[in-house]
Write an enzyme that holds these catalytic residues in place. Structure first.
Site, PDB file in Angstrom:
ATOM      1  N   CYS A 130       0.841  -1.202   0.000  1.00 44.95           N
ATOM      2  CA  CYS A 130       0.000   0.000   0.000  1.00 44.95           C
ATOM      3  C   CYS A 130       0.879   1.256   0.000  1.00 44.95           C
ATOM      4  CB  CYS A 130      -0.934  -0.033   1.209  1.00 44.95           C
ATOM      5  SG  CYS A 130      -2.171   1.281   1.242  1.00 44.95           S
ATOM      6  N   CYS A 131       1.887   1.306   0.893  1.00 38.73           N
ATOM      7  CA  CYS A 131       2.799   2.459   0.942  1.00 38.73           C
ATOM      8  C   CYS A 131       3.584   2.586  -0.363  1.00 38.73           C
ATOM      9  CB  CYS A 131       3.784   2.319   2.099  1.00 38.73           C
ATOM     10  SG  CYS A 131       3.156   2.843   3.703  1.00 38.73           S
ATOM     11  N   CYS A 213      -1.356   8.465   7.543  1.00 41.21           N
ATOM     12  CA  CYS A 213      -2.664   8.094   7.005  1.00 41.21           C
ATOM     13  C   CYS A 213      -3.581   7.644   8.150  1.00 41.21           C
ATOM     14  CB  CYS A 213      -2.517   6.950   6.019  1.00 41.21           C
ATOM     15  SG  CYS A 213      -1.630   7.373   4.525  1.00 41.21           S
ATOM     16  N   CYS A 216      -3.646   4.015   9.555  1.00 42.11           N
ATOM     17  CA  CYS A 216      -2.380   3.512  10.109  1.00 42.11           C
ATOM     18  C   CYS A 216      -1.833   4.420  11.208  1.00 42.11           C
ATOM     19  CB  CYS A 216      -1.344   3.378   8.994  1.00 42.11           C
ATOM     20  SG  CYS A 216      -1.859   2.268   7.680  1.00 42.11           S
ATOM     21  N   CYS A 239       7.486   4.179   6.328  1.00 38.54           N
ATOM     22  CA  CYS A 239       6.750   3.866   5.089  1.00 38.54           C
ATOM     23  C   CYS A 239       7.686   3.525   3.945  1.00 38.54           C
ATOM     24  CB  CYS A 239       5.851   5.030   4.700  1.00 38.54           C
ATOM     25  SG  CYS A 239       6.758   6.579   4.538  1.00 38.54           S
TER      26      CYS A 239
HETATM   27 FE1  SF4 Z   1      -1.462   2.749   2.945  1.00 38.31          FE
HETATM   28 FE2  SF4 Z   1      -1.195   3.010   5.602  1.00 38.31          FE
HETATM   29 FE3  SF4 Z   1       0.918   3.333   3.959  1.00 38.31          FE
HETATM   30 FE4  SF4 Z   1      -1.045   5.153   4.039  1.00 38.31          FE
HETATM   31  S1  SF4 Z   1       0.403   4.607   5.719  1.00 38.31           S
HETATM   32  S2  SF4 Z   1      -0.080   4.367   2.218  1.00 38.31           S
HETATM   33  S3  SF4 Z   1      -2.861   3.816   4.325  1.00 38.31           S
HETATM   34  S4  SF4 Z   1      -0.244   1.443   4.359  1.00 38.31           S
END
Ligand code: SF4
Length: 243
Positions: A130-131, A213, A216, A239
């Site tokens: 996701c990151c 985010c 998280c 991240c």
């Molecule tokens: Fe995705 Fe969480 Fe990374 Fe944001 S912090 S990009 S929601 S995994």
């Protein structure tokens, strides 16, 4: 008999960024004791429009300092699609009142498109992926036109940031990375905010000393370090933007 080699040795590769890397490392040593403003003045003078500041919109301290060193400086913000409304509001306020040029980077997919392809809540199942898609890739693309970027990293934030140089070489992106407030403490940040009336994210006053985010990030508990609320309960601590 002596043999003279006339062709370049193909095994010896020349690093095209060697000079820039040496410049960054030398500046890191020379500017270790300089003030944050002096470090940013050096960056503005050395890189001009090829220099930008990245901001998570936790506060606008580095953007404020950079605007003093270089009015109209580019401030790059990553809109992952998962931010708290307060963070987007801080971005909008910075854009409205500060002498900076806010540039918002977005991932290739919206959250809905990502959900459709990877399933919902990828951040819970595979936060690294996701990151990578929502932060790392857009930042890499957004930084392409710059030679140097500044961050708000501080050594006191977490053990993983304890050795952050004020100026260093970002090997991953092949750019000069500047952390003008690396030596600052939270007290220094608070004092600067008070002295200059700098915009801050309202969540800082609501138990979130580090704002990422929404899915998280949680409030930190008494005695925890400032980043303990990021990816809480998981092995992940960064991240990947600063790894
Ligand atoms: Fe995705 Fe969480 Fe990374 Fe944001 S912090 S990009 S929601 S995994």
């Amino acid at each position: 008999m002596t043999t003279v080699q006339t062709e370049p040795d193909p095994d010896i590769e020349t690093d095209p960024d060697a000079e820039l890397k040496a410049l960054a490392e030398q500046a890191g040593r020379d500017l270790e004791d300089a003030s944050a403003l002096e470090i940013l003045q050096w960056a503005a003078k050395t890189f001009g429009k090829k220099f930008c500041v990245t901001s998570s919109m936790e506060d606008a301290v580095v953007a404020h300092l950079a605007a003093r060193a270089m009015p109209g400086v580019d401030v790059v913000f990553l809109d992952t699609g998962y931010h708290f409304p307060e963070t987007i509001g801080t971005r909008d306020a910075v854009e409205a009142v500060m002498d900076v040029n806010v540039i918002t980077l977005t991932p290739r997919q919206t959250v809905a498109e990502q959900d459709a392809e990877y399933g919902p809540k990828l951040h819970d199942r595979n936060p690294d992926l996701c990151c990578a898609m929502r932060k790392i890739k857009p930042l890499e693309e957004g930084l392409t036109k710059y030679t140097a970027w500044a961050t708000g990293l501080r050594r006191d934030e977490s053990p993983t940031r304890a050795n952050t140089p004020v100026v260093g070489w970002d090997e991953k992106r092949r750019k000069v990375k500047i952390s003008p407030i690396a030596r600052w403490t939270q007290d220094d940040v608070d004092a600067y905010v008070t002295e200059h009336g700098v915009l801050t994210n309202p969540l800082l006053m609501d138990g979130y000393p580090s704002v990422g985010c929404a899915p998280c990030t949680r409030r930190v508990l008494e005695g925890e370090d400032a980043r303990a609320g990021r990816w809480a309960g998981r092995a992940k601590t960064e991240c990947g933007l600063h790894g």
